[in-house]
Write an enzyme that holds these catalytic residues in place. Structure first.
Site, PDB file in Angstrom:
ATOM      1  N   HIS A 192      30.000  55.820  55.952  1.00 47.12           N
ATOM      2  CA  HIS A 192      29.663  57.163  55.473  1.00 47.12           C
ATOM      3  C   HIS A 192      30.608  58.201  56.077  1.00 47.12           C
ATOM      4  CE1 HIS A 192      26.740  60.738  55.448  1.00 47.12           C
ATOM      5  NE2 HIS A 192      27.022  60.493  54.185  1.00 47.12           N
ATOM      6  N   ASP A 224      33.686  62.595  50.466  1.00 47.39           N
ATOM      7  CA  ASP A 224      33.293  63.680  49.558  1.00 47.39           C
ATOM      8  C   ASP A 224      34.548  64.426  49.131  1.00 47.39           C
ATOM      9  OD1 ASP A 224      30.316  63.510  50.355  1.00 47.39           O
ATOM     10  OD2 ASP A 224      31.344  63.782  52.266  1.00 47.39           O
ATOM     11  N   HIS A 251      32.993  67.671  53.271  1.00 51.09           N
ATOM     12  CA  HIS A 251      31.595  67.621  52.865  1.00 51.09           C
ATOM     13  C   HIS A 251      30.964  68.991  52.598  1.00 51.09           C
ATOM     14  CE1 HIS A 251      27.213  67.453  53.419  1.00 51.09           C
ATOM     15  NE2 HIS A 251      27.318  66.288  52.795  1.00 51.09           N
ATOM     16  N   GLU A 263      32.975  55.730  52.140  1.00 49.62           N
ATOM     17  CA  GLU A 263      32.490  56.831  51.296  1.00 49.62           C
ATOM     18  C   GLU A 263      33.148  58.115  51.787  1.00 49.62           C
ATOM     19  OE1 GLU A 263      29.624  60.267  50.417  1.00 49.62           O
ATOM     20  OE2 GLU A 263      30.398  59.566  52.326  1.00 49.62           O
TER      21      GLU A 263
END
Ligand code: G3P
Ligand code: MG
Length: 242
Positions: free
Chosen positions: A17, A46, A63, A44
């Site tokens: 993450h 963003d 993010h 992952e």
């Protein structure tokens, strides 16, 4: 390697993450590198759209809406040009990467997948262009912005997608089907055994965020989940591929 291969390669997929956000500054190259070193089969991140000074739209890996929490600057990230952001620093004097920087890192790790989360609107077209230019990277595109994900699905009919849900909704399966999604990504806090049973009827793999302890991971695996997003891949060694 495809996303489908990755789904089948591990019984329980550990997705780093924002890289390994519990161990290194989130969404930085150092964080992604560490997640890979620890054995995460997928990362992952963003993405948001910003502009170069010459007006070219670019995708930045970040993010929050604002720079305040994770950098030495303040204000909305969309108020910064690519050039101005190059001077901004995250903790440990680390730079904010652009999506291309992460793709360059992944080029050396062909077995590692990438989950690109469309964090803001107006990212679908640029993400589709980036994927087209880098067909060797196994990519899964996800978003809480289901309209943006639908836009992505319209411009890129091949790349796997997964809708994200922060809360339980009765129409999740319909929404996933309408997007021709390969998975459903959901907040771990909104899952119960009964809800999981209902969700499993969709036959789609379910991935939950953000799970940072082995005991919680074990419980979710027993409920039938196919994997988790974690800030602490170091604690989930038993699920990681060697
Ligand atoms: O994609 C899973 C997770 O990243 C979604 O929530 O807020 O951490 O981007 P967030
Ligand atoms: Mg995310």
């Amino acid at each position: 390697m495809t996303i489908n291969d990755l789904f089948h390669r591990s019984d329980f997929l550990i997705i780093g993450h924002r890289g390994a956000a519990g161990l290194a500054p989130e969404n930085t190259i150092a964080s992604f590198r560490l997640a890979i070193e620890l054995g995460c089969p997928m990362l992952e991140l963003d993405v948001q759209r910003i502009y170069s000074e010459d007006g070219t739209p670019r995708l930045v890996v970040f993010h929050d809406d604002k720079l305040d929490r994770t950098t030495n600057a303040k204000g909305l990230i969309t108020d910064y040009s690519v050039e101005a952001l190059e001077k901004v620093r995250c903790a440990d004097d680390l730079a904010i990467p652009m999506l291309e920087d992460v793709i360059t890192l992944l080029a050396a790790h062909p077995n590692v997948g990438l989950n690109i989360e469309l964090k803001s609107k107006a990212t679908a077209d640029l993400v589709a262009q980036t994927i087209q230019a880098n067909p060797h990277i196994p990519v899964l595109v996800s978003s809480f912005h289901h309209d943006e994900l639908a836009r992505f699905r319209k411009v890129d009919k091949a790349t796997p997608v997964a809708p994200l849900f922060a809360r339980w909704r009765e129409d999740m399966r319909d929404l996933a089907n309408n997007l021709d999604a390969v998975a459903i990504n959901i907040a771990a806090t909104s899952l119960t055994a009964t809800r999981m049973q209902a969700l499993l009827e969709s036959k789609l793999p379910i991935f939950a965020y953000t799970v940072n302890t082995p005991s919680k991971a074990d419980k979710l695996q027993q409920l039938g989940l196919k994997g988790i997003f974690t800030d602490r891949p170091d604690k989930l060694e038993k699920y990681l591929l060697s």
